[in-house]
Design a protein around this motif. Sequence first.
Motif, short mmCIF file in Angstrom:
data_model
loop_
_atom_site.label_atom_id
_atom_site.label_comp_id
_atom_site.label_asym_id
_atom_site.label_seq_id
_atom_site.Cartn_x
_atom_site.Cartn_y
_atom_site.Cartn_z
N GLN A 1 2.34 -3.25 12.54
CA GLN A 1 0.83 -3.46 12.64
C GLN A 1 0.13 -3.13 10.67
OE1 GLN A 1 -0.28 -6.10 13.55
NE2 GLN A 1 0.33 -5.81 16.32
N THR A 2 0.84 -1.66 10.38
CA THR A 2 0.00 -1.37 9.48
C THR A 2 0.80 -1.80 8.26
OG1 THR A 2 1.58 0.77 9.52
CG2 THR A 2 -1.22 0.94 10.22
N GLY A 3 2.01 -1.96 8.22
CA GLY A 3 3.26 -2.64 7.21
C GLY A 3 2.66 -4.09 7.24
N LEU A 4 2.04 -5.12 8.15
CA LEU A 4 1.89 -6.24 7.61
C LEU A 4 0.52 -6.34 7.01
CD1 LEU A 4 2.93 -8.06 10.77
CD2 LEU A 4 4.28 -8.37 8.96
N LYS B 1 -0.65 -6.90 2.68
CA LYS B 1 -1.40 -7.79 1.63
C LYS B 1 -1.67 -7.40 0.27
CE LYS B 1 -2.76 -10.11 5.79
NZ LYS B 1 -3.98 -10.24 7.25
N VAL B 2 -2.37 -6.18 0.81
CA VAL B 2 -2.51 -4.84 -0.67
C VAL B 2 -1.77 -4.17 -1.66
CG1 VAL B 2 -5.10 -4.72 0.08
CG2 VAL B 2 -3.52 -3.02 0.93
N LYS B 3 -0.55 -4.66 -1.30
CA LYS B 3 0.39 -4.23 -1.90
C LYS B 3 1.05 -2.56 -2.22
CE LYS B 3 1.12 -7.80 -4.08
NZ LYS B 3 2.57 -9.38 -3.17
N MET B 4 0.82 -1.81 -0.59
CA MET B 4 0.75 -0.68 -0.45
C MET B 4 1.90 -0.58 0.88
SD MET B 4 -3.00 0.35 -0.47
CE MET B 4 -2.74 2.29 0.06
N ASP B 5 2.93 -1.25 0.78
CA ASP B 5 3.96 -1.07 1.51
C ASP B 5 4.80 -0.11 1.98
OD1 ASP B 5 3.96 -3.79 0.46
OD2 ASP B 5 5.81 -4.21 1.69
N THR B 6 4.65 0.67 0.43
CA THR B 6 5.14 2.74 0.70
C THR B 6 4.09 3.61 1.13
OG1 THR B 6 4.11 2.75 -2.36
CG2 THR B 6 6.94 1.80 -1.39
N ALA B 7 2.70 2.90 1.60
CA ALA B 7 1.97 4.07 2.06
C ALA B 7 2.51 4.14 3.77
CB ALA B 7 0.70 4.10 2.10
N VAL B 8 3.08 3.27 3.94
CA VAL B 8 3.89 3.00 5.80
C VAL B 8 4.10 4.54 6.17
CG1 VAL B 8 4.68 1.66 7.63
CG2 VAL B 8 3.54 0.63 5.58
N GLY B 9 4.97 5.11 5.73
CA GLY B 9 5.87 6.04 5.92
C GLY B 9 4.44 7.02 6.31
N ALA C 1 13.99 5.46 1.23
CA ALA C 1 13.73 6.29 -0.09
C ALA C 1 12.11 5.89 0.00
CB ALA C 1 14.47 6.05 -0.91
N TYR C 2 11.37 5.48 -0.63
CA TYR C 2 10.38 5.60 -0.56
C TYR C 2 9.45 5.79 0.74
CZ TYR C 2 10.45 3.57 -5.17
OH TYR C 2 10.27 3.01 -6.21
N PHE C 3 9.69 5.20 1.32
CA PHE C 3 9.18 5.69 2.90
C PHE C 3 9.34 7.05 3.52
CE2 PHE C 3 9.24 6.17 7.67
CZ PHE C 3 8.41 4.89 7.75
N TRP C 4 10.54 7.45 3.23
CA TRP C 4 10.86 8.64 3.58
C TRP C 4 9.91 10.03 2.55
CZ3 TRP C 4 11.88 10.58 8.41
CH2 TRP C 4 12.36 9.72 8.98
#
Lengths: 254, 261
Positions: free
Chosen positions: B72-75, B79-87, B182-185
């Motif tokens: 849910q947070t990833g999707l 949308k706001v190009k903040m995929d790496t903040a999911v972690g 790598a970004y996630f962790w």
Amino acid sequence: MIQIEGLQKVFNGVTVLLDVNFEIQDGETTVIIGPSGVGKSVLLKHLCGLLKPDAGRVLVNGTDIVPLSERALSPIRKQFGFLFQGAALFDSMTVFDNVAFPLREERKFDEAEISQRVEEALVIVDLFDAKNKKPAELSGGMRKRAGLARACVARPKYILYDEPTTGLDPILADNINDLVLRLQDHFHATSVAVTHDMVSAYKIANRIAMLHEGRIYAVGTPQEIQTTTDPIVRQFITGGGSTQEAKHGAVSIH
Amino acid sequence: MIAVLPRFKAFLMAQLEQLGGILLLLLDIVKTLFSQRPRWRETTDQICKIGWQSQAVVLITGAFTGMVFTVQTGLQFHKVKMDTAVGPVVSIAMIRELAPVLTALMVAGRVGAAIAAELGTMKVTEQLDALRAMGTSPVDYLVLPRFVAMLVALPLLTAEAMAFGILSGSVVAVKMLGIDGAYFWSNMIKFTAANDVVGGLVKSVFFAVFIALIACYKGFNAREGAEGVGRATTQAVVVSSLTVLIANFFIAVLYNAISPP
């Protein structure tokens, strides 16, 4: 000796014990009789402090146990063995562990001694072969016998029996009566039993007391109770009978 | 309105009586803890029942919560190009809120119910009276081992739920959402502090106290018969779950005030 003085107990506005005065002598077996619901079990539970009275005193060897806290009652309760109406065996334990429980709680016996005493008690109640069974696997009579073994294994000074023969067929009931006598003979404890089974009362009692309308109404030996002409006692012991023979017999009527 | 007032008063008095009973039980537990010899066997048995046997439920809860939260947070973040903040978001949410609360709720349902039912059945079959008649305090023999076991087991289960939630979230983030591992962790480690983990575990200690106390109190006060035991069991689960949810808010606010994130 256990002395009961002016004991009063009210449950939800219903007076169960009104003014009970009675003494239980050391070494004797006292049977308290009375119809169902008269408060016999309630009275029995007061003797070891499982219930607190609204008024009155219960003296065990001269110590009033009524004001004592649960923690202070603990050493006094260790002088008691209690056979509950439904045996109250611990479901999660085997018969052996149930009977061993009071000894393990004493924390002064090693496992070999516990084992020896538990097996001795199980032999007396004829349950040695069922020692590894759980209470759910036992019949009603076997449960009572296991409860008896647990009540007497720590060799208590007092043994309290709550309806020891209720719900058993006459042969099993007689078997339990014999066991009570055998345990009395073996451990020389002071016993108090409550029952409405007169066959049992006559067989095991040295003294019978009748509880009636919240008071000890009559006290006497089994012989005296059997031959009394008091209408209330006669009505109870014969299961009906005449109330016109209103004469006092050999029993002392309070 | 006038007729409602006495009923409300009676309800309030009943609740206060319960609260008083629970506090007295806590006092008795504390007294017993310092005055009686520890019952290692009973306590380890309970740690096994409460902790070891609850692992499957807690791990599944933690893992799937982490997975769905990541999806849910990833999707949304995509949308706001903040995929790496999911972690970091998944990690903070799991550690500070989701793992402590959901683990406590699962344990309240599984273990709280079992404790209330067991003690309630022991009460109505006179087994508690039998214990007392033998000079053994039910608080010493039954409550204290369960209380201590809950205090040991719940924080450990919570830590497991945190770890499995984050781990399964990372798998979903990398394999399903295509986020760089790598970004996630690295972001997760960068934005997650030890303070967050301590906060989550402190909560679980409070929840353990609430669940054990309420379940034991309800079991001890079960009314006669199967219906009484059933009602005590239901009340134990409902009251302890609600207590966990309500207390969670206040503990979070208090913890943030004492130790700001």
